[in-house]
Design a protein around this motif. Sequence first.
Motif, PDB file in Angstrom:
ATOM      1  N   CYS A   1      55.991 -18.494 103.679  1.00  0.00           N
ATOM      2  CA  CYS A   1      57.457 -18.538 103.767  1.00  0.00           C
ATOM      3  C   CYS A   1      58.022 -18.169 102.388  1.00  0.00           C
ATOM      4  O   CYS A   1      57.522 -18.648 101.362  1.00  0.00           O
ATOM      5  CB  CYS A   1      57.916 -19.932 104.173  1.00  0.00           C
TER       6      CYS A   1
ATOM      7  N   GLY B   1      56.410 -25.472 101.092  1.00  0.00           N
ATOM      8  CA  GLY B   1      56.013 -26.482 100.105  1.00  0.00           C
ATOM      9  C   GLY B   1      55.837 -25.879  98.716  1.00  0.00           C
ATOM     10  O   GLY B   1      55.829 -24.658  98.547  1.00  0.00           O
TER      11      GLY B   1
ATOM     12  N   GLN C   1      51.072 -21.157 109.715  1.00  0.00           N
ATOM     13  CA  GLN C   1      51.599 -22.508 109.454  1.00  0.00           C
ATOM     14  C   GLN C   1      53.017 -22.686 110.016  1.00  0.00           C
ATOM     15  O   GLN C   1      53.805 -21.746 110.041  1.00  0.00           O
ATOM     16  CB  GLN C   1      51.651 -22.764 107.941  1.00  0.00           C
ATOM     17  N   PHE C   2      53.317 -23.897 110.390  1.00  0.00           N
ATOM     18  CA  PHE C   2      54.657 -24.282 110.814  1.00  0.00           C
ATOM     19  C   PHE C   2      55.257 -23.282 111.815  1.00  0.00           C
ATOM     20  O   PHE C   2      56.293 -22.659 111.552  1.00  0.00           O
ATOM     21  CB  PHE C   2      55.571 -24.504 109.592  1.00  0.00           C
TER      22      PHE C   2
ATOM     23  N   ALA D   1      59.331 -29.610  98.712  1.00  0.00           N
ATOM     24  CA  ALA D   1      59.654 -28.193  98.944  1.00  0.00           C
ATOM     25  C   ALA D   1      59.810 -27.481  97.600  1.00  0.00           C
ATOM     26  O   ALA D   1      60.332 -28.064  96.649  1.00  0.00           O
ATOM     27  CB  ALA D   1      60.955 -28.069  99.747  1.00  0.00           C
TER      28      ALA D   1
ATOM     29  N   GLY E   1      58.629 -20.699  99.897  1.00  0.00           N
ATOM     30  CA  GLY E   1      57.440 -21.190  99.185  1.00  0.00           C
ATOM     31  C   GLY E   1      57.028 -20.222  98.086  1.00  0.00           C
ATOM     32  O   GLY E   1      57.000 -20.572  96.911  1.00  0.00           O
TER      33      GLY E   1
ATOM     34  N   GLY F   1      48.664 -31.395 100.329  1.00  0.00           N
ATOM     35  CA  GLY F   1      49.717 -31.495 101.330  1.00  0.00           C
ATOM     36  C   GLY F   1      49.099 -31.529 102.725  1.00  0.00           C
ATOM     37  O   GLY F   1      48.033 -30.949 102.949  1.00  0.00           O
TER      38      GLY F   1
ATOM     39  N   THR G   1      48.445 -19.398 100.745  1.00  0.00           N
ATOM     40  CA  THR G   1      48.681 -20.671 101.445  1.00  0.00           C
ATOM     41  C   THR G   1      50.135 -20.819 101.904  1.00  0.00           C
ATOM     42  O   THR G   1      50.415 -21.626 102.785  1.00  0.00           O
ATOM     43  CB  THR G   1      48.351 -21.874 100.528  1.00  0.00           C
ATOM     44  N   HIS G   2      51.051 -20.105 101.289  1.00  0.00           N
ATOM     45  CA  HIS G   2      52.487 -20.278 101.553  1.00  0.00           C
ATOM     46  C   HIS G   2      53.143 -18.940 101.881  1.00  0.00           C
ATOM     47  O   HIS G   2      53.501 -18.186 100.979  1.00  0.00           O
ATOM     48  CB  HIS G   2      53.164 -20.921 100.343  1.00  0.00           C
TER      49      HIS G   2
ATOM     50  N   GLY H   1      49.888 -30.132 105.518  1.00  0.00           N
ATOM     51  CA  GLY H   1      49.816 -28.865 106.245  1.00  0.00           C
ATOM     52  C   GLY H   1      48.765 -27.921 105.692  1.00  0.00           C
ATOM     53  O   GLY H   1      47.999 -27.293 106.440  1.00  0.00           O
ATOM     54  N   VAL H   2      48.695 -27.829 104.383  1.00  0.00           N
ATOM     55  CA  VAL H   2      47.843 -26.821 103.730  1.00  0.00           C
ATOM     56  C   VAL H   2      46.352 -27.035 104.012  1.00  0.00           C
ATOM     57  O   VAL H   2      45.549 -26.104 103.944  1.00  0.00           O
ATOM     58  CB  VAL H   2      48.136 -26.798 102.194  1.00  0.00           C
TER      59      VAL H   2
ATOM     60  N   SER I   1      54.578 -22.144 105.196  1.00  0.00           N
ATOM     61  CA  SER I   1      55.010 -23.346 104.472  1.00  0.00           C
ATOM     62  C   SER I   1      55.982 -23.016 103.350  1.00  0.00           C
ATOM     63  O   SER I   1      55.823 -22.027 102.646  1.00  0.00           O
ATOM     64  CB  SER I   1      53.790 -24.039 103.869  1.00  0.00           C
TER      65      SER I   1
END
Length: 349
Positions: A165, A131, A123-124, A254, A168, A98, A162-163, A100-101, A129
Amino acid sequence: FSVCKPGQPYGALVGAVLGDCVGGEFEGAEEVPMENVLRHLNGLDDETKGDGTLEYSDDTAMARCVVQSLLTRAGFDEQDMARRFAKEYSLAPGRGYGSGVIQVLKKLSSSQLSDVYQPARDQFNGRGSFGNGGAMRVAPFALAFPDLSDVKKYSRSGAMLTHSCSLGYNGAVLQALAVHLSLQGALELPAQFLDKLISEMEEVEDEEASRNDARALKEAEKPFCERLYRLRDLMDRSKVSIEEVICELGNGIAALHSVPTAIFCVLHCLQPRESLPPHYGGLERTMAYSLALGGDTDTIACMAGAIAGAHYGIEVIPEAWMKCCEGAKEAEVTAQRLHALYHQRAQGG
Ligand code: R7I
Ligand code: MG
Ligand code: MG
């Protein structure tokens, strides 16, 4: 906990690799006619093709890091896992990560990093993220830990590397739960399987961080639960079109738009379907159906493949498919070793 049949843990990891490899063909396609899917899958039987011709993507590359870390550390070690993600990316950056990652993976390779969860949090604009990258690589957690509470705890932490959010990492928790329950034979009773997922996710999404993220992103109060309720409605209908599935559950990158979708693919394909060849077994049906949804096909097929593989076991996987998919044989071997870890833990060792 109940004990699973011999070939199932191998089926889960191999199913994930197959989904990633065969799904790569259609990743990002808006519409994928079933005849194109069947032509692609029939082509795998072609003896003239070499071994491992279908390459795996980031989904499998990261899952391999998870497996190796769990095995080497005999459990979850966030430093070790983060290091492996970073190293894998630096050695093979072209696996389709991805956009972003990539930033997270670059930061994770810095030796000055004190908190391995920090790059994901950045991130973001600080929200993290949502994702599906945490969910796509989560199956090994479901295999390694006998207790459901450990599966939830570690799959969440593993995804948060990595995620950060909740939309995620909660997707990763849901996917891990689905694989774990499937390994225990829960798909024999699909309605109860879904009820169990919903009751677990009701609890997971009750957390304050989850509620805050859902509010900030203008999603339902408990977004994954809401999707699981929609999934149940779809299952109750006598006929469901591909368009309805995409509209209700999504086929995107997502986690919210792909994890419930993957679960639906598995449940929908437990029985023969008119649109699919009658000689197909359940695993083949699940693969074909996942690809026909279009969108994030490698990842949806990877996640559906893990759940379906856990249910049907490795015995039903066509040998020709095993041969063409890079990393499939290796997944079979590492799943055996992961399963030994499971038994060690189940016996309190
Ligand atoms: O989630 P991630 O690892 O991507 C996995 C996907 C799978 O389909 C793989 O097969 C591979 O193709 O990629 O990577 P991220 O970069 O964290 O998230 C993927 C994408 O989701 C991002 O590039 C964004 O487009 C989108 N995204 C967001 N967009 C806006 N705001 C994720 N989180 C956000 C967000 O908070
Ligand atoms: Mg991929
Ligand atoms: Mg993908």
